[in-house]
Design an enzyme around this catalytic site. Structure first.
Site, short mmCIF file in Angstrom:
data_model
loop_
_atom_site.label_atom_id
_atom_site.label_comp_id
_atom_site.label_asym_id
_atom_site.label_seq_id
_atom_site.Cartn_x
_atom_site.Cartn_y
_atom_site.Cartn_z
N GLN A 58 0.06 -9.78 -6.20
CA GLN A 58 -0.53 -11.11 -6.27
C GLN A 58 0.07 -12.11 -7.25
OE1 GLN A 58 -2.84 -12.46 -4.38
NE2 GLN A 58 -3.55 -10.71 -3.36
N GLY A 66 5.43 -8.89 1.15
CA GLY A 66 6.17 -9.84 1.76
C GLY A 66 5.14 -10.92 2.14
N HIS A 67 4.03 -10.50 2.77
CA HIS A 67 3.06 -11.41 3.26
C HIS A 67 2.39 -12.37 2.22
CE1 HIS A 67 -0.97 -9.49 3.56
NE2 HIS A 67 -0.09 -8.51 3.04
N CYS A 113 -9.48 -6.55 2.19
CA CYS A 113 -9.50 -5.24 2.66
C CYS A 113 -10.68 -4.32 2.74
CB CYS A 113 -8.71 -4.40 1.76
SG CYS A 113 -6.96 -4.88 1.56
N ASN A 144 -6.37 -9.44 -7.32
CA ASN A 144 -6.51 -10.23 -6.10
C ASN A 144 -7.92 -10.82 -5.81
OD1 ASN A 144 -7.41 -7.48 -5.76
ND2 ASN A 144 -8.03 -7.51 -3.88
N THR A 184 0.75 -1.25 0.08
CA THR A 184 -0.03 0.00 0.03
C THR A 184 0.89 1.24 -0.15
OG1 THR A 184 -1.91 -1.03 0.91
CG2 THR A 184 -1.68 1.33 1.34
#
Length: 363
Positions: A169, A187-188, A307, A141, A69
């Protein structure tokens, strides 16, 4: 709990956790300090930078950020000129574009077809001289649809614009075209830690800073980096590179099982060909998704983007593809990957199908 929400976040790889632990437990130095402990932390950051950069186009620099973001905000707010983007983009792009539009920048939001893909002729008409930035997501996503980023980059460059790719993604799973000028990653979403992402910027492209206060990081990004988060991200990137073929084969196997098991009445939202197969967005007309999720509490899946899951609004992505509000609200997203077993997936699908059938019997 059977976890099928890989687009929201992925399980942390054990190897990434092990890489983080020394920096959380034993080494607390600031990587921007000049003493030996600080230099050791800085070295760990640079190793991680090399590992994350290895999956990105050549000829650029990578700055770590707090997440994708921030990276997307920086790429959009740090450039100039009008913006062209797509109606199915993540809120991190659409909301940021709206924010700069209110400040006076012109923005064009292009529609998509029922398959979720951009119409390149419409894009060609919109991406004209004067456009400063074209922003598009590599892999959606919510639906997994893969946009033609290379073609959009060609149109952007012909008009003198920069190409921003939200590769969150797709990073490590779908090739990122070399023609991109800015790339945001997280990263996640690749079995790394939360709280870290990166913005890759092509050599020769300059950005205005988003955060002021020292400019410690590459490309002038301010703020103290976490060596632990960087190390975890770096190992996750190295793993996804080394395991690319095995991960892809596993996802394709699971996707085939899922498609075969869901019978008539379940419809795939978005292109069935131009998509990442670890994302299965399905619609069953008349389905009460809120009730389905309540009845399947031992399964973690989604009704859309994490989100926006608490907003109560139907998916803007599905509505942009032409689905009615009722159809969008009757859709679910199943995301699976490296650590999903065939047994888990089959158990979850059986439970979802049974719960959906029970709704129809009551109706």
């Amino acid at each position: 709990m059977i976890y099928l929400d890989y687009q929201a976040t992925t399980p942390l790889a054990p190897e990434a956790l092990e890489a983080m632990l020394p920096w959380l437990r034993d080494s607390h130095a600031n990587p921007h300090s000049s003493h030996s402990a600080g230099r050791a932390a800085k070295a760990a950051v640079e190793v991680a930078r090399e590992r994350v950069s290895a999956l990105l186009p050549p000829g650029g620099s990578l700055a770590f950020t707090s997440g994708a973001t921030e990276a997307l905000n920086w790429a959009i707010k740090g450039t100039s000129g009008s913006i062209v983007t797509i109606a199915t983009e993540h809120a991190a792009v659409l909301d940021t574009v709206e924010a700069v539009r209110r400040e006076g920048r012109r923005a064009v939001i292009l529609p998509v077809g029922v398959d979720g893909l951009i119409d390149l002729e419409a894009a060609r008409a919109a991406i004209a001289p004067g456009v400063g930035l074209v922003a598009a997501m590599l892999v959606n996503n919510e639906t997994g649809v893969i946009q033609p980023i290379s073609a959009l980059a060609d149109l952007a460059h012909a008009a003198g614009a920069l190409m921003l790719c939200d590769a969150v993604q797709g990073y490590g799973r779908v090739p990122i075209p070399d023609a991109c000028d800015l790339v945001a990653v997280s990263g996640h979403k690749i079995h790394g830690p939360k709280g870290i992402g990166a913005l890759w910027v092509r050599d020769g492209v300059t950005l205005e800073p988003l955060i002021h206060g020292g400019g410690q990081e590459a490309l002038g990004r301010s703020g103290t980096l976490s060596p632990a988060l960087c190390a975890g991200f770096g190992i996750a990137a190295q793993l996804i590179a080394n395991r690319a073929n095995a991960d892809q084969a596993h996802v394709e196997l699971l996707a085939g099982i899922a498609r075969q098991h869901f019978g008539p009445g379940w419809h795939i939202n978005g292109s069935t060909n131009q998509r990442y197969h670890g994302n299965l967005n399905l619609r069953r007309d008349g389905l009460d998704v809120a009730r389905l999720m309540s009845d399947c509490r031992t399964i973690a899946f989604s009704a859309g983007s994490a989100c926006a899951s608490g907003s109560g609004r139907p998916s803007h992505v599905l509505q942009a593809m032409g689905l009615t509000e009722a159809e969008a609200r009757a859709s679910i997203r199943l995301g699976f990957g490296r650590y999903t077993t065939q047994e888990e997936l089959m158990t979850a699908i059986d439970a979802i199908i049974a719960a959906a059938a029970a709704q129809e019997m009551v109706a």
